[in-house]
Design a protein around this motif. Structure first.
Motif, PDB file in Angstrom:
ATOM      1  N   PRO A   1       5.840  34.407   1.631  1.00 35.96           N
ATOM      2  CA  PRO A   1       6.614  33.298   1.059  1.00 35.96           C
ATOM      3  C   PRO A   1       8.033  33.748   0.708  1.00 35.96           C
ATOM      4  CG  PRO A   1       5.017  34.153  -0.537  1.00 35.96           C
ATOM      5  CD  PRO A   1       4.708  34.798   0.780  1.00 35.96           C
ATOM      6  N   ARG A   2       8.974  32.846   0.919  1.00 34.80           N
ATOM      7  CA  ARG A   2      10.359  33.141   0.586  1.00 34.80           C
ATOM      8  C   ARG A   2      10.486  33.262  -0.925  1.00 34.80           C
ATOM      9  NH1 ARG A   2      14.680  30.648  -1.175  1.00 34.80           N
ATOM     10  NH2 ARG A   2      13.478  28.758  -1.513  1.00 34.80           N
ATOM     11  N   ARG A   3      11.205  34.271  -1.362  1.00 38.88           N
ATOM     12  CA  ARG A   3      11.355  34.496  -2.798  1.00 38.88           C
ATOM     13  C   ARG A   3      12.655  33.873  -3.284  1.00 38.88           C
ATOM     14  NH1 ARG A   3       7.991  38.368  -5.132  1.00 38.88           N
ATOM     15  NH2 ARG A   3       6.521  39.301  -3.667  1.00 38.88           N
ATOM     16  N   PRO A   4      12.576  33.004  -4.283  1.00 38.67           N
ATOM     17  CA  PRO A   4      13.788  32.341  -4.780  1.00 38.67           C
ATOM     18  C   PRO A   4      14.656  33.289  -5.586  1.00 38.67           C
ATOM     19  CG  PRO A   4      11.926  31.788  -6.182  1.00 38.67           C
ATOM     20  CD  PRO A   4      11.371  32.594  -5.023  1.00 38.67           C
ATOM     21  N   LEU A   5      15.953  32.988  -5.639  1.00 40.01           N
ATOM     22  CA  LEU A   5      16.857  33.756  -6.478  1.00 40.01           C
ATOM     23  C   LEU A   5      16.585  33.415  -7.943  1.00 40.01           C
ATOM     24  CD1 LEU A   5      19.321  35.556  -7.059  1.00 40.01           C
ATOM     25  CD2 LEU A   5      20.764  33.537  -6.692  1.00 40.01           C
ATOM     26  N   VAL A   6      16.300  34.435  -8.733  1.00 35.03           N
ATOM     27  CA  VAL A   6      16.049  34.274 -10.163  1.00 35.03           C
ATOM     28  C   VAL A   6      17.245  34.841 -10.922  1.00 35.03           C
ATOM     29  CG1 VAL A   6      14.544  34.866 -12.101  1.00 35.03           C
ATOM     30  CG2 VAL A   6      13.551  34.447  -9.830  1.00 35.03           C
ATOM     31  N   ALA A   7      17.893  34.003 -11.694  1.00 34.69           N
ATOM     32  CA  ALA A   7      18.981  34.444 -12.560  1.00 34.69           C
ATOM     33  C   ALA A   7      18.475  34.477 -13.988  1.00 34.69           C
ATOM     34  CB  ALA A   7      20.178  33.503 -12.445  1.00 34.69           C
ATOM     35  N   ILE A   8      18.799  35.547 -14.696  1.00 32.58           N
ATOM     36  CA  ILE A   8      18.314  35.709 -16.072  1.00 32.58           C
ATOM     37  C   ILE A   8      19.511  35.955 -16.977  1.00 32.58           C
ATOM     38  CG2 ILE A   8      16.756  36.971 -17.599  1.00 32.58           C
ATOM     39  CD1 ILE A   8      15.179  37.853 -15.133  1.00 32.58           C
ATOM     40  N   LEU A   9      19.798  34.967 -17.824  1.00 29.09           N
ATOM     41  CA  LEU A   9      20.862  35.096 -18.824  1.00 29.09           C
ATOM     42  C   LEU A   9      20.231  35.622 -20.105  1.00 29.09           C
ATOM     43  CD1 LEU A   9      23.753  34.527 -19.925  1.00 29.09           C
ATOM     44  CD2 LEU A   9      22.931  32.228 -20.514  1.00 29.09           C
ATOM     45  N   THR A  10      20.686  36.777 -20.568  1.00 32.83           N
ATOM     46  CA  THR A  10      20.075  37.367 -21.756  1.00 32.83           C
ATOM     47  C   THR A  10      21.082  37.474 -22.898  1.00 32.83           C
ATOM     48  OG1 THR A  10      20.525  39.668 -21.058  1.00 32.83           O
ATOM     49  CG2 THR A  10      18.436  38.685 -20.367  1.00 32.83           C
ATOM     50  N   GLY A  11      20.561  37.259 -24.110  1.00 32.96           N
ATOM     51  CA  GLY A  11      21.347  37.389 -25.319  1.00 32.96           C
ATOM     52  C   GLY A  11      20.724  38.402 -26.255  1.00 32.96           C
ATOM     53  N   ALA A  12      21.214  38.427 -27.468  1.00 34.82           N
ATOM     54  CA  ALA A  12      20.824  39.457 -28.429  1.00 34.82           C
ATOM     55  C   ALA A  12      19.319  39.500 -28.675  1.00 34.82           C
ATOM     56  CB  ALA A  12      21.559  39.240 -29.749  1.00 34.82           C
TER      57      ALA A  12
ATOM     58  N   ASN B   1      13.011  47.880 -24.101  1.00 39.83           N
ATOM     59  CA  ASN B   1      11.697  47.436 -24.549  1.00 39.83           C
ATOM     60  C   ASN B   1      10.954  46.739 -23.403  1.00 39.83           C
ATOM     61  OD1 ASN B   1      12.333  44.539 -24.563  1.00 39.83           O
ATOM     62  ND2 ASN B   1      13.606  44.972 -26.355  1.00 39.83           N
ATOM     63  N   ALA B   2       9.806  46.163 -23.726  1.00 35.18           N
ATOM     64  CA  ALA B   2       8.944  45.571 -22.697  1.00 35.18           C
ATOM     65  C   ALA B   2       9.644  44.458 -21.922  1.00 35.18           C
ATOM     66  CB  ALA B   2       7.666  45.039 -23.343  1.00 35.18           C
ATOM     67  N   ALA B   3      10.539  43.726 -22.582  1.00 41.27           N
ATOM     68  CA  ALA B   3      11.239  42.636 -21.904  1.00 41.27           C
ATOM     69  C   ALA B   3      12.232  43.168 -20.876  1.00 41.27           C
ATOM     70  CB  ALA B   3      11.952  41.759 -22.931  1.00 41.27           C
ATOM     71  N   HIS B   4      13.022  44.181 -21.258  1.00 36.90           N
ATOM     72  CA  HIS B   4      13.949  44.794 -20.297  1.00 36.90           C
ATOM     73  C   HIS B   4      13.173  45.367 -19.108  1.00 36.90           C
ATOM     74  CE1 HIS B   4      16.224  45.364 -24.184  1.00 36.90           C
ATOM     75  NE2 HIS B   4      17.147  44.759 -23.465  1.00 36.90           N
ATOM     76  N   GLU B   5      12.066  46.027 -19.406  1.00 34.60           N
ATOM     77  CA  GLU B   5      11.280  46.661 -18.346  1.00 34.60           C
ATOM     78  C   GLU B   5      10.672  45.619 -17.414  1.00 34.60           C
ATOM     79  OE1 GLU B   5       8.655  48.952 -20.732  1.00 34.60           O
ATOM     80  OE2 GLU B   5      10.129  50.534 -21.129  1.00 34.60           O
ATOM     81  N   ALA B   6      10.294  44.453 -17.959  1.00 33.77           N
ATOM     82  CA  ALA B   6       9.728  43.388 -17.132  1.00 33.77           C
ATOM     83  C   ALA B   6      10.765  42.841 -16.157  1.00 33.77           C
ATOM     84  CB  ALA B   6       9.186  42.272 -18.020  1.00 33.77           C
ATOM     85  N   VAL B   7      12.010  42.733 -16.603  1.00 36.01           N
ATOM     86  CA  VAL B   7      13.085  42.261 -15.724  1.00 36.01           C
ATOM     87  C   VAL B   7      13.284  43.246 -14.571  1.00 36.01           C
ATOM     88  CG1 VAL B   7      15.551  41.760 -15.567  1.00 36.01           C
ATOM     89  CG2 VAL B   7      14.244  40.966 -17.552  1.00 36.01           C
ATOM     90  N   ALA B   8      13.341  44.529 -14.885  1.00 35.95           N
ATOM     91  CA  ALA B   8      13.511  45.544 -13.845  1.00 35.95           C
ATOM     92  C   ALA B   8      12.312  45.562 -12.900  1.00 35.95           C
ATOM     93  CB  ALA B   8      13.705  46.919 -14.486  1.00 35.95           C
ATOM     94  N   ARG B   9      11.126  45.344 -13.434  1.00 37.17           N
ATOM     95  CA  ARG B   9       9.915  45.317 -12.610  1.00 37.17           C
ATOM     96  C   ARG B   9       9.946  44.144 -11.637  1.00 37.17           C
ATOM     97  NH1 ARG B   9       6.912  46.603 -16.552  1.00 37.17           N
ATOM     98  NH2 ARG B   9       6.306  44.514 -17.213  1.00 37.17           N
ATOM     99  N   LEU B  10      10.432  43.002 -12.090  1.00 40.42           N
ATOM    100  CA  LEU B  10      10.548  41.838 -11.203  1.00 40.42           C
ATOM    101  C   LEU B  10      11.501  42.149 -10.052  1.00 40.42           C
ATOM    102  CD1 LEU B  10       9.910  38.814 -10.663  1.00 40.42           C
ATOM    103  CD2 LEU B  10      11.948  38.270 -12.014  1.00 40.42           C
ATOM    104  N   GLU B  11      12.607  42.810 -10.344  1.00 35.25           N
ATOM    105  CA  GLU B  11      13.563  43.167  -9.295  1.00 35.25           C
ATOM    106  C   GLU B  11      12.936  44.120  -8.291  1.00 35.25           C
ATOM    107  OE1 GLU B  11      16.483  45.318  -7.102  1.00 35.25           O
ATOM    108  OE2 GLU B  11      15.308  46.250  -8.712  1.00 35.25           O
ATOM    109  N   ARG B  12      12.144  45.066  -8.769  1.00 38.47           N
ATOM    110  CA  ARG B  12      11.499  46.026  -7.865  1.00 38.47           C
ATOM    111  C   ARG B  12      10.414  45.372  -7.012  1.00 38.47           C
ATOM    112  NH1 ARG B  12      11.809  49.385 -12.508  1.00 38.47           N
ATOM    113  NH2 ARG B  12       9.590  49.041 -12.945  1.00 38.47           N
ATOM    114  N   SER B  13       9.916  44.224  -7.441  1.00 39.95           N
ATOM    115  CA  SER B  13       8.854  43.540  -6.688  1.00 39.95           C
ATOM    116  C   SER B  13       9.376  42.908  -5.400  1.00 39.95           C
ATOM    117  CB  SER B  13       8.210  42.453  -7.553  1.00 39.95           C
ATOM    118  OG  SER B  13       9.051  41.303  -7.643  1.00 39.95           O
ATOM    119  N   GLY B  14      10.694  42.886  -5.238  1.00 41.14           N
ATOM    120  CA  GLY B  14      11.274  42.267  -4.054  1.00 41.14           C
ATOM    121  C   GLY B  14      11.883  40.911  -4.324  1.00 41.14           C
ATOM    122  N   THR B  15      11.727  40.404  -5.529  1.00 41.77           N
ATOM    123  CA  THR B  15      12.338  39.134  -5.899  1.00 41.77           C
ATOM    124  C   THR B  15      13.843  39.326  -6.088  1.00 41.77           C
ATOM    125  OG1 THR B  15      10.324  38.398  -7.009  1.00 41.77           O
ATOM    126  CG2 THR B  15      12.370  37.291  -7.644  1.00 41.77           C
ATOM    127  N   PRO B  16      14.664  38.470  -5.495  1.00 37.34           N
ATOM    128  CA  PRO B  16      16.107  38.568  -5.749  1.00 37.34           C
ATOM    129  C   PRO B  16      16.395  38.218  -7.216  1.00 37.34           C
ATOM    130  CG  PRO B  16      15.638  37.197  -3.808  1.00 37.34           C
ATOM    131  CD  PRO B  16      14.343  37.404  -4.522  1.00 37.34           C
TER     132      PRO B  16
END
Length: 256
Positions: free
Chosen positions: A12-23, A81-96
């Motif tokens: 399946p085609r992977r959609p572009l995911v943009a994540i705006l993060t704040g404090a 923390n776990a949230a930062h690591e989850a974002v990096a993990r999503l990127e490594r999964s091949g999702t843009p």
């Protein structure tokens, strides 16, 4: 716009995911937020002067206090923390994935996000810049000079006033970084706003731009935001547990 469905033998085609993060995404790393119920600006309104450009440039005592504040900043001791690591993990999964962050702590990169995929709207606390010649150097080097007895270290190149390479109140955002962020918001098919009150412009407007261009807007934040009514989903749960679960679902079902 009509999209062609993938054939059965294609992933399946992977959609572009943009994540705006704040404090709010960094509070679990020990970095307090600014505008929340216990935020720095509410506890100490005078502290805002330390990051206001005109006050900083015009008052040597403000600069000295700012350097002392930087020496004590938890940002330099903080770990992703776990949230930062989850974002990096999503990127490594091949999702843009593209991260647009209002934070200056550099924790997305330390968690493993490639630097080119992180847009730092408000700059970085890990560098200093000269207000006269714009030479850049490391914050670590500048703080070492403060610790050695220079309460307001000057630029070693031209003698100008040094400041953190962050966007202070009264300064404009880098137009190139903001323009790239705007392009990402328009192109995203999923846009997450995480740990941000969506009150500081122009960063906050990116959520509205994304929704107007057809993105599925998801807001993960403890407090209500001005963009909640545009969101397909609003999550009030703690970011450290909610975001990893949400992003794992996106990685597993990219077309949802």
């Amino acid at each position: 716009m009509t999209r062609t469905a993938p054939s059965p033998d294609q992933p399946p085609r992977r959609p572009l995911v943009a994540i705006l993060t704040g404090a709010g995404i960094s509070t679990d790393s020990g970095i307090p937020d600014y505008r929340g119920p216990n935020g720095l600006w509410r506890r100490d309104p005078e502290a805002e002067k330390l990051v206001t450009y005109d006050a900083y440039m015009g008052d040597p005592e403000i600069r000295r206090r700012s350097w002392r504040m930087r020496q004590e900043s938890p940002a330099f001791r903080a770990q992703p923390n776990a949230a930062h690591e989850a974002v990096a993990r999503l990127e490594r999964s091949g999702t843009p994935v593209r991260v647009i962050t209002q934070n200056v702590d550099g924790l997305h990169q330390r968690a493993g996000m490639p630097e080119r995929k992180v847009l730092e709207l408000h700059g970085t606390v890990r560098k200093v810049t000269c207000t006269r010649c714009h030479a850049r150097s490391s914050m670590e080097e500048a703080l070492a000079r403060v610790a050695a007895g220079e309460p307001d270290p000057a630029c070693l190149v031209c003698g100008g006033i040094l400041k953190s390479a962050t966007v202070m109140f009264g300064e404009r955002l880098d137009p190139q970084v903001l323009g790239t962020a705007l392009g990402v918001a328009k192109a995203a098919e999923v846009f997450l706003a995480v740990g941000t009150t969506l009150q500081v412009q122009p960063a906050a407007s990116l959520a509205g731009v994304a929704a107007e261009h057809g993105a599925r807007l998801i807001i993960v934040n403890a407090e209500p935001t001005p963009y909640d009514e545009l969101a397909a989903e609003v999550i009030r749960e703690p970011i450290g547990s909610a975001l990893p679960r949400l992003l794992a679902g996106l990685a597993e079902h990219p077309s949802n």
